[in-house]
Design a protein around this motif. Structure first.
Motif, PDB file in Angstrom:
ATOM      1  N   UNK A 270       0.818  -1.218   0.000  1.00 12.56           N
ATOM      2  CA  UNK A 270       0.000   0.000   0.000  1.00 12.56           C
ATOM      3  C   UNK A 270       0.849   1.265   0.000  1.00 12.56           C
ATOM      4  N   UNK A 271       2.023   1.221   0.662  1.00 17.31           N
ATOM      5  CA  UNK A 271       2.863   2.426   0.776  1.00 17.31           C
ATOM      6  C   UNK A 271       4.309   2.096   0.400  1.00 17.31           C
ATOM      7  N   UNK A 272       4.564   1.756  -0.855  1.00 17.30           N
ATOM      8  CA  UNK A 272       5.924   1.333  -1.239  1.00 17.30           C
ATOM      9  C   UNK A 272       6.970   2.427  -1.070  1.00 17.30           C
ATOM     10  N   UNK A 273       6.657   3.662  -1.527  1.00 19.15           N
ATOM     11  CA  UNK A 273       7.635   4.746  -1.432  1.00 19.15           C
ATOM     12  C   UNK A 273       7.853   5.154   0.021  1.00 19.15           C
ATOM     13  N   UNK A 274       6.788   5.225   0.776  1.00 25.00           N
ATOM     14  CA  UNK A 274       6.880   5.569   2.192  1.00 25.00           C
ATOM     15  C   UNK A 274       7.729   4.532   2.928  1.00 25.00           C
ATOM     16  N   UNK A 275       7.489   3.257   2.649  1.00 23.65           N
ATOM     17  CA  UNK A 275       8.243   2.190   3.309  1.00 23.65           C
ATOM     18  C   UNK A 275       9.723   2.256   2.953  1.00 23.65           C
ATOM     19  N   UNK A 276      10.014   2.572   1.697  1.00 22.99           N
ATOM     20  CA  UNK A 276      11.405   2.709   1.288  1.00 22.99           C
ATOM     21  C   UNK A 276      12.093   3.860   1.998  1.00 22.99           C
ATOM     22  N   UNK A 277      11.387   5.022   2.087  1.00 21.42           N
ATOM     23  CA  UNK A 277      11.948   6.171   2.814  1.00 21.42           C
ATOM     24  C   UNK A 277      12.203   5.819   4.273  1.00 21.42           C
ATOM     25  N   UNK A 278      11.288   5.061   4.859  1.00 21.22           N
ATOM     26  CA  UNK A 278      11.434   4.705   6.269  1.00 21.22           C
ATOM     27  C   UNK A 278      12.657   3.819   6.481  1.00 21.22           C
ATOM     28  N   UNK A 279      12.863   2.839   5.599  1.00 19.50           N
ATOM     29  CA  UNK A 279      14.026   1.958   5.731  1.00 19.50           C
ATOM     30  C   UNK A 279      15.321   2.742   5.595  1.00 19.50           C
TER      31      UNK A 279
ATOM     32  N   UNK B  75      15.979  -5.853   8.153  1.00 22.05           N
ATOM     33  CA  UNK B  75      16.196  -6.742   7.017  1.00 22.05           C
ATOM     34  C   UNK B  75      16.809  -6.017   5.830  1.00 22.05           C
ATOM     35  N   UNK B  76      16.348  -4.774   5.570  1.00 27.36           N
ATOM     36  CA  UNK B  76      16.910  -3.999   4.460  1.00 27.36           C
ATOM     37  C   UNK B  76      18.381  -3.696   4.705  1.00 27.36           C
ATOM     38  N   UNK B  77      18.729  -3.400   5.964  1.00 26.55           N
ATOM     39  CA  UNK B  77      20.138  -3.125   6.288  1.00 26.55           C
ATOM     40  C   UNK B  77      20.990  -4.375   6.110  1.00 26.55           C
TER      41      UNK B  77
ATOM     42  N   UNK C 142      13.682  -8.347   2.243  1.00 29.96           N
ATOM     43  CA  UNK C 142      14.073  -7.619   3.453  1.00 29.96           C
ATOM     44  C   UNK C 142      13.049  -7.821   4.570  1.00 29.96           C
ATOM     45  N   UNK C 143      11.777  -7.800   4.215  1.00 25.66           N
ATOM     46  CA  UNK C 143      10.729  -8.007   5.217  1.00 25.66           C
ATOM     47  C   UNK C 143      10.838  -9.388   5.843  1.00 25.66           C
TER      48      UNK C 143
END
Length: 348
Positions: free
Chosen positions: A210-219, A280-282, A295-296
């Motif tokens: 639902x929030x791909x860009x937001x989730x990417x910014x958060x990571x 996970x992304x890190x 990553x999730x």
């Protein structure tokens, strides 16, 4: 234990929202809610405050939500409390139901029954009926007297002089579970963690889709500003409940405060899942790889495995929560700040 406490918190809030408001029920709020030594509350009392103290008499049920709850006087019926610390030094005619970091039935105190979930549960006085306690440690002092059965989860420390009239049993999933067609095999101990892993996976998948860009910014925020994210998360974890408590000081603010606590619990859950995703992304970035779905899964599995280690697991889960919660607050504030900055040009 954290899920038990969170669940009991939700139950207390929901009951406060939807329980009847009969004439014999009184609600009090404030930084300190005190029933004076010579005071009698006729009927049920609901109390919301930083500190709740009953020195006099509550002639009915007591429902208390605060940092510390102390019953020095008398509650004729049941007492329910969700707080950092709950201590009974007086008499409760009915059952004491408590979810707290520390629950204590003091020496000389008397309660009808006890159902408690907390970090530590200490019984130093009298429990007329049964005791059900789920805690890191359950202790019975030399003056403790339990008139019924004692069932516990955690570590039991019983003084030789403590009296338990009924049976003493440790709650465990190792034995059979009664069923309508006889005894059914108990579920394996790994089923619970696996269930919550799948639940968090579903929530994480919904957030990423639902929030791909937001989730990417958060990571990215969590990875590039980890100390700041953790600090903001700690401030949010402590500051938001305090702010909601201040809002509840007025009668008008009680519904807003209760709704705010519900939203806060949801925010904690979302923040914890985002923290796992950021971890996970890190970890993937260390291998020069990037895939939000992988990553999730990696973050959820790593925290689940480490979470099974005593002490270290709880510490890691807390740090991941602070990281995700802080990054979530920072990204939300950044989006809000950007929206405000674009406002003048949009209206020009």
């Amino acid at each position: 234990m954290r899920r038990v406490l969170a669940l009991m918190a939700v139950v207390v809030v929901v009951l406060s929202l939807f329980s009847g408001v009969a004439a014999a029920q009184e609600t009090r709020t404030g930084e300190a809610v005190i029933v004076g030594e010579d005071e009698t509350v006729d009927g049920d009392l609901r109390a919301f405050g930083g500190t709740v103290v009953v020195q006099g008499t509550v002639d009915g049920d007591l429902t208390a939500f605060g940092g510390d709850v102390l019953i020095e006087g008398e509650v004729t019926d049941d007492a329910e409390a969700f707080a950092g610390n709950v201590r009974v030094a007086g008499d409760v005619g009915g059952e004491v139901g408590a979810a707290a970091g520390n629950v204590t039935i003091g020496e000389g105190a008397s309660v009808g029954a006890l159902s408690a979930a907390g970090g530590n549960v200490a019984i130093e006085g009298e429990v007329v009926g049964d005791v059900e306690a789920a805690a890191g440690s359950v202790s019975l002092g030399p003056e403790a007297a339990v008139g019924g059965d004692l069932s516990y989860g955690g570590e039991l420390n019983q003084h030789p002089d403590a009296e338990v009239a009924g049976s003493v049993s440790e709650e465990s999933t190792s034995g059979p579970v009664p069923g309508p067609i006889g005894e059914l095999p108990a579920p394996p101990t790994w089923l619970g963690p696996l269930y919550w892993l799948l639940v968090n996976l579903v929530l994480g998948a919904i957030l990423l889709a639902a929030f791909p860009w937001f989730s990417g910014d958060l990571a990215r925020t969590a990875r590039e500003a980890a100390p700041k994210s953790g600090g903001v998360g700690a401030l949010a974890l402590v500051g938001i409940p305090i702010a909601l408590g201040l809002v509840a000081v007025t009668v008008v603010g009680i519904p807003l405060s209760l709704a705010g606590f519900l939203l806060f619990l949801v925010l904690l859950w979302v923040g914890s899942v985002y923290g796992r995703f950021a971890l996970g992304a890190w970890l993937l970035s260390l291998a020069d790889a990037e895939n939000r779905w992988v990553a999730l899964v990696v973050g959820l599995v790593v925290v689940a495995l480490v979470g099974s280690i005593p002490f270290l697991g709880g510490l890691v889960e807390l740090l991941v929560l602070l990281l995700g919660l802080g990054a979530l607050v920072l990204v939300l504030y950044g989006r809000y700040d950007d929206a405000r900055a674009r406002e003048p040009s949009a209206t020009a």
